[in-house]
Design an enzyme around this catalytic site. Structure first.
Site, PDB file in Angstrom:
ATOM      1  N   SER A 132       0.687  -1.198  -0.194  1.00  0.00           N
ATOM      2  CA  SER A 132      -0.008  -0.111  -0.054  1.00  0.00           C
ATOM      3  C   SER A 132       0.947   1.304  -0.030  1.00  0.00           C
ATOM      4  O   SER A 132       1.615   1.406  -0.819  1.00  0.00           O
ATOM      5  CB  SER A 132      -0.942   0.036   1.173  1.00  0.00           C
ATOM      6  OG  SER A 132      -2.130   0.759   1.088  1.00  0.00           O
ATOM      7  N   GLU A 146      -8.898  -4.414  -4.507  1.00  0.00           N
ATOM      8  CA  GLU A 146      -8.454  -3.887  -3.354  1.00  0.00           C
ATOM      9  C   GLU A 146      -9.479  -3.066  -2.242  1.00  0.00           C
ATOM     10  O   GLU A 146      -9.688  -3.195  -1.113  1.00  0.00           O
ATOM     11  CB  GLU A 146      -7.260  -2.673  -3.762  1.00  0.00           C
ATOM     12  CG  GLU A 146      -6.341  -3.154  -4.597  1.00  0.00           C
ATOM     13  CD  GLU A 146      -5.200  -3.609  -3.889  1.00  0.00           C
ATOM     14  OE1 GLU A 146      -5.078  -3.462  -2.387  1.00  0.00           O
ATOM     15  OE2 GLU A 146      -4.214  -4.187  -4.385  1.00  0.00           O
ATOM     16  N   HIS A 176      -7.915  -5.440  -0.105  1.00  0.00           N
ATOM     17  CA  HIS A 176      -6.698  -4.828   0.282  1.00  0.00           C
ATOM     18  C   HIS A 176      -6.238  -5.346   1.443  1.00  0.00           C
ATOM     19  O   HIS A 176      -6.902  -5.606   2.451  1.00  0.00           O
ATOM     20  CB  HIS A 176      -7.073  -3.275   0.443  1.00  0.00           C
ATOM     21  CG  HIS A 176      -5.852  -2.298   0.684  1.00  0.00           C
ATOM     22  ND1 HIS A 176      -5.020  -2.357  -0.340  1.00  0.00           N
ATOM     23  CD2 HIS A 176      -5.378  -1.525   1.664  1.00  0.00           C
ATOM     24  CE1 HIS A 176      -3.945  -1.565  -0.046  1.00  0.00           C
ATOM     25  NE2 HIS A 176      -4.459  -0.817   1.024  1.00  0.00           N
TER      26      HIS A 176
END
Length: 486
Positions: free
Chosen positions: A186, A315, A406
């Site tokens: 991320s 995600e 995610h």
């Protein structure tokens, strides 16, 4: 190493603990506490200490307070000495073993996150002969706010200082400073791409892995405007003296209030967010980050650094699922138009996406614009440089998630499916998938080859991680669905 392993660094001795076959050292400082005169300063090397330093508990974190329920449990640890590292090494490694090293940068949107998470334990890497170093860095306005009179990109400078610590100290733990793989997820993945294009990072790592990278590349103008908003809410001048005149908590509160309009408005603000990005993150300053990372990569930056990059398939798709009822009446083409997708690309995107229904398509579009298109753009930018793409396609069986969301892939890479919180988002995850993904990461750290063919502009292939495999393990044109966005 014995039951309470002791390592002598150039700054002093650190005493860790043994957990199975892993020697663990937590909270080793790599820079002085960024407080007092060092607040908003570039990181300053830590002073030597006498005797043994206890390294059996996580050090203080830049993240403050209880952040509530997050996908990855990342606790906050109070204290001032927030610039520290956690080291996981094979317990019986010879100091001269020259083992490969994986340096991990946590995510959190550049405003949250913590290295004090059991998800980042390097036990499995240590078992397989790879040393793991999990680093901390300043986040939020303290780390990335553009402040008149203060160094820019203090968070990136912290990451650089941690890498310098690895270069100088990792031999004492049995590591080889010439075999460092920089990895992150991320915002951590975005940091990896930023550091690949920073001249200050030259020679500090020789390979990179960017998982679900969220690129931070804030313009000076946007960063300056945000600093002005934070100053107004804190009631201070927008310079170093002004921000230093109030407590950390007051600046943090002002930061949150200044960010709020970017996070809570409806589709029109989401469109602005997609176009401009968050106003808090690495700043294109002409120094630490001279240019936008994708532009620098296109011009050959780090072309000699092999890179593994990829994302989960969905995600942020689940974020809009809770609004499926309200969004049911929204025409999908209209929503995409509001979100800034031109008519010329809209039909091609809708024809290629596998998602159905307004909520899934809108959440999927956010996924594709912010993360998945970055993967494809990076591969294209690097051209013939050694780049391996992957997709994490395994969908969580947890009803409230139901997709490859995610953060879901992180415990698979670390082969740490038994960590607290994993079952919350993954249910009972497939062990064989973690075995395959972790083996790929180990192979890349050791041999600079994760075990599948590199990406090229003709086949555009990528490794697809799923269980059981519903598509070939290596799929041609694996990111074809986001091509209309690139």
């Amino acid at each position: 190493m014995d039951a309470t392993p002791l390592v002598h660094t150039s700054k002093g001795a650190v005493r860790g603990f043994r957990r199975g076959a892993t020697a663990v050292f937590l909270g080793i400082p790599f820079a002085q506490a960024p407080v007092g005169r060092l607040r908003f300063a570039a990181p300053v090397p830590v002073e030597p200490w006498a005797g043994e330093r206890d390294a059996t508990a996580f050090g203080p974190t830049a993240q403050r307070g209880d952040t509530g329920i997050t996908l990855i449990p990342e606790p906050s640890v109070p204290g001032e000495a927030t610039l520290n590292v956690n080291v996981f090494a094979p317990a019986d490694a010879d100091p001269d073993a020259a083992l490969p090293v994986l340096v991990w940068i946590h995510g959190g949107g550049f405003t949250s996150g913590s290295p004090a998470s059991r998800w980042y334990d390097g036990d499995a890497f240590a078992r397989d002969g790879v040393i793991t170093v999990v680093i901390s860095y300043r986040i939020g306005f303290d780390g990335f706010g553009l402040i008149d009179g203060a160094p820019t990109n203090r968070g990136l400078r912290d990451q650089l200082a941690a890498l310098e610590w690895v270069r100088d100290e990792i031999r004492a733990f049995g590591g080889d400073p010439s075999r460092v793989t920089l990895a992150g997820q991320s915002a951590g993945g975005g940091s990896v791409l930023a550091l690949m294009t920073s001249p200050m990072a030259s020679g500090l790592f020789s390979a990179a892995m960017a998982f679900s990278p969220a690129i931070g590349a804030v313009s000076r103008e946007a960063a300056g405007a945000f600093a002005t908003r934070v100053a107004a809410r804190a009631g201070v001048r927008a310079d170093r003296a002004g921000f230093a005149s109030v407590p950390e908590g007051r600046v943090l509160s002002a930061q949150r209030r200044a960010l709020a309009p970017h996070l809570v408005r409806a589709l029109s603000s989401l469109a602005t967010l997609l176009d401009d990005g968050l106003p808090l993150g690495p700043v294109i300053d002409g120094d630490v980050l001279p240019r936008h990372p994708l532009d620098a990569l296109s011009d050959g930056a780090s072309s000699d650094v092999p890179l593994v990059i990829g994302s989960t398939d969905d995600e942020f798709t689940a974020l809009t699922s809770r609004y499926s009822g309200a969004l049911r009446v929204v025409p999908v083409p209209l929503a995409l138009a509001v979100l800034g997708l031109p008519r010329s690309r809209r039909r091609a995107y809708l024809d290629r996406t596998r998602r159905r229904g307004p909520a899934a398509v809108i959440g999927g579009f956010f996924t594709d614009r912010v993360i998945r298109s970055t993967v494809l753009k990076t591969a294209r930018a690097r051209g013939a440089a050694s780049t391996w793409l992957y997709r994490f396609a395994w969908a969580s069986p947890v009803p409230s998630i139901g997709v490859a969301c995610h953060c879901l892939d992180v415990p698979f890479w670390f082969d740490h499916l038994d960590a607290d919180g994993v079952a919350t988002i993954a249910g009972t995850p497939p062990v064989d998938l973690a075995t395959r993904m972790h083996a790929a990461a180990v192979s890349f750290a050791r041999n600079r080859d994760p075990g599948w063919p590199t990406w090229d502009a003709t086949t555009r292939r990528a490794r697809v991680f799923d269980a059981p495999a519903s598509v070939p393990a290596v799929e041609a044109d694996a990111y074809a669905d986001v091509a209309p966005l690139v």
